[in-house]
Scaffold this active site. Structure first.
Site, PDB file in Angstrom:
ATOM      1  N   ASP A  29       0.859  -1.189   0.000  1.00 28.47           N
ATOM      2  CA  ASP A  29       0.000   0.000   0.000  1.00 28.47           C
ATOM      3  C   ASP A  29       0.894   1.238   0.000  1.00 28.47           C
ATOM      4  OD1 ASP A  29      -1.811   2.138   0.886  1.00 28.47           O
ATOM      5  OD2 ASP A  29      -3.195   0.520   1.380  1.00 28.47           O
ATOM      6  N   ILE A  30       0.629   2.176  -0.896  1.00 31.24           N
ATOM      7  CA  ILE A  30       1.482   3.384  -0.953  1.00 31.24           C
ATOM      8  C   ILE A  30       1.044   4.452   0.049  1.00 31.24           C
ATOM      9  CG2 ILE A  30       2.356   3.076  -3.303  1.00 31.24           C
ATOM     10  CD1 ILE A  30       0.233   5.194  -4.180  1.00 31.24           C
ATOM     11  N   GLN A  92     -14.204   3.014   2.330  1.00 31.12           N
ATOM     12  CA  GLN A  92     -13.678   2.380   1.109  1.00 31.12           C
ATOM     13  C   GLN A  92     -13.396   3.492   0.105  1.00 31.12           C
ATOM     14  OE1 GLN A  92     -16.289  -0.324  -1.039  1.00 31.12           O
ATOM     15  NE2 GLN A  92     -14.605  -1.143  -2.253  1.00 31.12           N
ATOM     16  N   HIS A  98     -10.658  -5.334  -2.102  1.00 32.08           N
ATOM     17  CA  HIS A  98      -9.278  -5.554  -1.663  1.00 32.08           C
ATOM     18  C   HIS A  98      -9.252  -5.873  -0.187  1.00 32.08           C
ATOM     19  CE1 HIS A  98     -10.241  -1.232  -1.499  1.00 32.08           C
ATOM     20  NE2 HIS A  98      -9.513  -1.188  -0.398  1.00 32.08           N
ATOM     21  N   HIS A 100      -6.835  -5.503   3.155  1.00 29.06           N
ATOM     22  CA  HIS A 100      -5.649  -4.900   3.756  1.00 29.06           C
ATOM     23  C   HIS A 100      -4.985  -5.947   4.643  1.00 29.06           C
ATOM     24  CE1 HIS A 100      -6.803  -0.643   2.878  1.00 29.06           C
ATOM     25  NE2 HIS A 100      -8.030  -1.134   2.947  1.00 29.06           N
TER      26      HIS A 100
END
Ligand code: DGP
Length: 135
Positions: A29-30, A92, A98, A100
């Site tokens: 995750d960025i 979201q 997705h 996490h």
């Protein structure tokens, strides 16, 4: 389709990839909520838990298990949350299902709906290499 995660799957947007198979992709995750925060997505596009197929969610959970174990070995966090958000009330922000994989430290005070902060790309890339080595 204007979906950022579909573009990552297609290779149109770069990512720090951890794992790829026929059905799923895992990458860093960025906007990490904590060090080592990763995402696992199905390649088949669906917006959320209500729309995703049984086979896609099953494959995503299996990949999330692998990634969680690799992150545990790499960083030794005090815990890991597998978190999955659906709809605006759950914060979201990307409308492609997705999961996490979220390493936790005791006392980190991380809350649900943690908010997005830009990460340090050099540190995230270096960590991705260490996690990949554990897969
Ligand atoms: P959520 O808020 O549950 O929809 O989580 C979406 C996550 O996706 C959030 O933690 C930030 C992350 N994210 C958004 N855009 C990108 C991107 O282009 N690359 C990567 N690696 N992560 C992204």
């Amino acid at each position: 389709m204007d979906c950022i995660f579909c573009k990552i799957i297609a290779g149109e947007i770069p990512c720090f990839k951890l794992h790829e198979d026929d059905e799923t992709l895992a990458f860093m995750d960025i906007n990490p909520a904590n060090e080592g925060h990763a995402l696992v997505i199905p390649k088949e596009h669906s917006t959320d838990v209500h729309a995703i197929s049984e086979s896609a969610i099953a494959a995503t959970v299996l990949t999330a298990k692998k990634i969680a174990s690799a992150i545990q070995e790499t960083l030794g966090p005090d815990g890991i949350n597998l978190v999955q958000c659906n709809g605006p009330g759950a914060a979201q922000s990307v409308l492609h299902f997705h999961m996490h994989v979220l390493p936790r430290r005791e006392g980190d005070e991380l809350k649900l709906n943690w908010g997005l902060k830009p990460g340090d790309m050099d540190a995230i890339g270096a960590l991705a290499e260490r996690v990949r080595a554990k897969l």
